[in-house]
Each structure stands twice: as structure tokens, then as C-alpha cells.
Scaffold this motif. Structure first.
Motif, short mmCIF file in Angstrom:
data_model
loop_
_atom_site.label_atom_id
_atom_site.label_comp_id
_atom_site.label_asym_id
_atom_site.label_seq_id
_atom_site.Cartn_x
_atom_site.Cartn_y
_atom_site.Cartn_z
N PRO A 198 6.33 53.73 32.45
CA PRO A 198 5.41 54.88 32.55
C PRO A 198 4.01 54.45 32.16
O PRO A 198 3.83 53.68 31.20
CB PRO A 198 5.99 55.87 31.54
N ILE A 199 3.01 54.92 32.88
CA ILE A 199 1.63 54.54 32.58
C ILE A 199 0.77 55.78 32.41
O ILE A 199 0.78 56.67 33.26
CB ILE A 199 1.03 53.66 33.70
N TYR A 200 0.02 55.80 31.31
CA TYR A 200 -0.96 56.87 31.12
C TYR A 200 -2.17 56.29 30.38
O TYR A 200 -2.07 55.93 29.20
CB TYR A 200 -0.38 58.05 30.34
N ASN A 201 -3.28 56.16 31.09
CA ASN A 201 -4.55 55.75 30.49
C ASN A 201 -4.46 54.47 29.67
O ASN A 201 -4.94 54.40 28.54
CB ASN A 201 -5.13 56.88 29.64
N VAL A 202 -3.82 53.46 30.25
CA VAL A 202 -3.74 52.15 29.60
C VAL A 202 -4.71 51.20 30.28
O VAL A 202 -4.87 51.23 31.50
CB VAL A 202 -2.30 51.59 29.68
N SER A 215 -2.90 59.64 34.97
CA SER A 215 -4.00 58.96 34.28
C SER A 215 -5.34 59.40 34.83
O SER A 215 -5.51 59.55 36.04
CB SER A 215 -3.86 57.43 34.44
N ASN A 216 -6.31 59.60 33.93
CA ASN A 216 -7.67 59.94 34.37
C ASN A 216 -8.65 58.84 33.98
O ASN A 216 -9.86 59.05 33.97
CB ASN A 216 -8.10 61.29 33.79
N GLN A 217 -8.12 57.66 33.64
CA GLN A 217 -8.93 56.48 33.38
C GLN A 217 -8.49 55.37 34.33
O GLN A 217 -7.44 55.45 34.97
CB GLN A 217 -8.76 56.03 31.92
N ASP A 218 -9.29 54.33 34.41
CA ASP A 218 -9.03 53.23 35.34
C ASP A 218 -7.88 52.37 34.83
O ASP A 218 -8.00 51.62 33.88
CB ASP A 218 -10.29 52.37 35.49
N ASP A 232 6.89 49.51 27.89
CA ASP A 232 5.64 50.23 27.75
C ASP A 232 4.53 49.40 28.40
O ASP A 232 4.52 48.17 28.31
CB ASP A 232 5.31 50.47 26.28
N PRO A 233 3.55 50.05 29.07
CA PRO A 233 2.59 49.32 29.90
C PRO A 233 1.59 48.47 29.14
O PRO A 233 0.88 47.67 29.75
CB PRO A 233 1.89 50.44 30.67
N ASP A 234 1.48 48.64 27.81
CA ASP A 234 0.59 47.77 27.06
C ASP A 234 1.34 46.63 26.40
O ASP A 234 0.76 45.85 25.63
CB ASP A 234 -0.21 48.57 26.02
N ASP A 235 2.64 46.49 26.70
CA ASP A 235 3.45 45.38 26.23
C ASP A 235 3.79 44.48 27.42
O ASP A 235 3.44 44.77 28.55
CB ASP A 235 4.74 45.89 25.58
N TYR A 236 4.52 43.40 27.15
CA TYR A 236 5.00 42.57 28.25
C TYR A 236 6.30 41.90 27.84
O TYR A 236 6.72 41.97 26.67
CB TYR A 236 3.94 41.55 28.68
#
Length: 241
Positions: free
Chosen positions: A11-15, A44-47, A92-96
Motif C-alpha cells: 500500500p502506498i500513501y504519500n511516500v 496519495s496527493n504527493q508525488d 511497506d513502501p518506505d522499506d525494502y
């Protein structure tokens, strides 16, 4: 080989788009071939790198879904619903993840057919590399009630393993579907821990592998990092519905 299929749910939100790219490249560059990647953009409302994600969607094994912002629980539930793999892996999208993750896990699962509903593997924070020495914890003999207490108290007793998060784990999809397990959409914090509590209520067969496959980014703004003092009340309330 590759007869086990893994479904990654992200899931991605503003990352930050750089973190998103790092996360997804670690997944689609897996050394194991039989995977699918389900990406849910939760309004998301950010790039976040939209053009990059649209290009990825052209690949046969990648699904990119956009929706209005409904929260991480709804996004993950959509991922579960769309998944077709034998096993689910939440990221999570800020992990790998390690690019050998699926290969390593496959080699363990193939020798334990029908004996595992939940497999835990190790995580580490980028600035804290864990010792590679063998870990003797045997989750096959876990006490379910003690594990639930640890999750309720937000206590992580085993170095390198997270009990309360959905990441750092492999879930058997047929087990999730059998008990219709979902993330609770009506709770603002600690959805992860509630999901793990629901899962443990069904007494899954649990094992662990001494392998660092998940690299965690300590993001203080992450909803999963925020302390929820009412998690016990939420658990009791939801159980009584």
C-alpha cells in the motif's frame, strides 16, 4: 522449481518516490520468478512517482490500483482480495526486501509442505545490522496466549523478529481466506497488531527462519509506528461485536 507463487502487497500513501522505487525494485528484481506484485495507491496527493508506477503496471505480474484515500487497512484488504499467490508478503513502501527473499523462503517452505501457515523471517533497520549468528527461537512451539499478550503490550521479545507487524512474515493465503481474515478498517492506529491478534486466534502453524530478509526504514511519521494506548480496548471491543 518456482512452483510456489508469492504475492507481494504494497500500500502506498504519500511516500517519497525515491523510497517507493527502491522498495519496488527490490521486489521485481527478485531472483525467484514466480511472484506477483500488487501496488495500491491509497489516494496519495504527493508525488510518489506515478509515471514510474504506471510503467510498472504494463508488466504481466504487476497490478497497480489507485483509489481514493481509505486507509492502509482497506488498501491491504484489496491486495488480499486481488492476490492469487500461495503465500502473501506485505511490504511497506518506505522499506525494502532482500532480492533473494523468495528464493530463501522457497527453499524452507518446500521442505515443510502443509506444515506452515505463518513463517517469520528477520528484519533489520538500515542503521542497525543484526548479528548473523544463529537464533535458537523456535516458533513451532510458541505459546499463543503469550504471543498475544506480547502484541497487546507492544513488546517484541525476539531480536530480529516482529510479532505485531504484518511485514517480516509470509502468510499462507488459503489460511487467510479460510478464516476471512482482514485488516480492521475502522481503527485509526495499531491495525497491524489487531490483524495479528485475529490471526493468532485461529492458531496458525508458525515457524521461523534465521534469515534477514526485510530492511526497515524507521519512519517516525508512519502510522504503524504510532503508539496506540487503546489497543487493548480496541481488541476487546472488536471481539465482542
Amino acid at each position: 522449481m518456482d512452483n510456489i507463487k508469492f504475492s507481494f502487497i504494497i500500500p502506498i500513501y504519500n511516500v517519497n518516490k525515491i523510497l517507493v522505487r527502491k522498495c519496488l525494485s527490490s521486489i521485481y528484481e527478485q531472483t525467484y520468478n514466480n511472484i506477483e506484485i500488487i501496488i495500491i495507491n491509497d489516494g496519495s496527493n504527493q508525488d510518489i512517482g506515478e509515471n514510474y508506477l504506471i510503467e510498472l503496471n504494463k508488466k504481466d505480474n504487476i497490478k497497480y490500483i489507485t483509489q481514493k484515500n481509505m486507509g492502509v487497512s482497506v488498501a491491504r484488504n484489496i491486495g488480499i482480495m486481488l492476490s492469487t499467490g500461495d503465500y502473501l508478503i506485505f511490504v511497506d513502501p518506505d522499506d525494502y526486501v532482500d532480492r533473494n527473499l523468495c528464493s530463501k523462503i522457497y527453499n524452507y517452505l518446500i521442505n515443510h509442505t502443509n506444515k506452515i501457515d505463518l513463517l517469520l523471517f528477520k528484519y533489520t533497520k538500515e542503521k542497525k545490522i543484526l548479528s548473523l549468528e544463529s537464533n535458537s527461537n523456535n516458533f513451532l512451539n510458541i505459546n499463543y496466549n503469550q504471543m498475544k499478550l506480547n502484541i497487546l503490550n507492544q513488546y517484541e521479545p525476539y531480536e530480529g523478529y516482529s510479532l505485531g507487524a504484518p511485514w517480516g512474515k509470509v502468510f499462507k493465503r488459503s489460511f487467510i481466506n479460510k478464516y476471512k481474515l482482514n485488516f480492521e478498517p475502522n481503527v485509526n492506529k495499531s491495525q497491524d497488531r489487531l490483524f495479528m491478534l485475529y490471526l493468532l486466534e485461529k492458531k496458525p502453524k508458525i515457524a521461523n527462519v534465521d534469515y534477514i530478509g526485510y530492511f526497515y526504514n524507521n519512519n517516525s511519521n508512519s502510522i504503524s509506528n504510532k503508539y496506540n494506548p487503546n489497543i487493548k480496548k480496541s481488541w476487546i471491543k472488536l471481539c465482542m461485536r
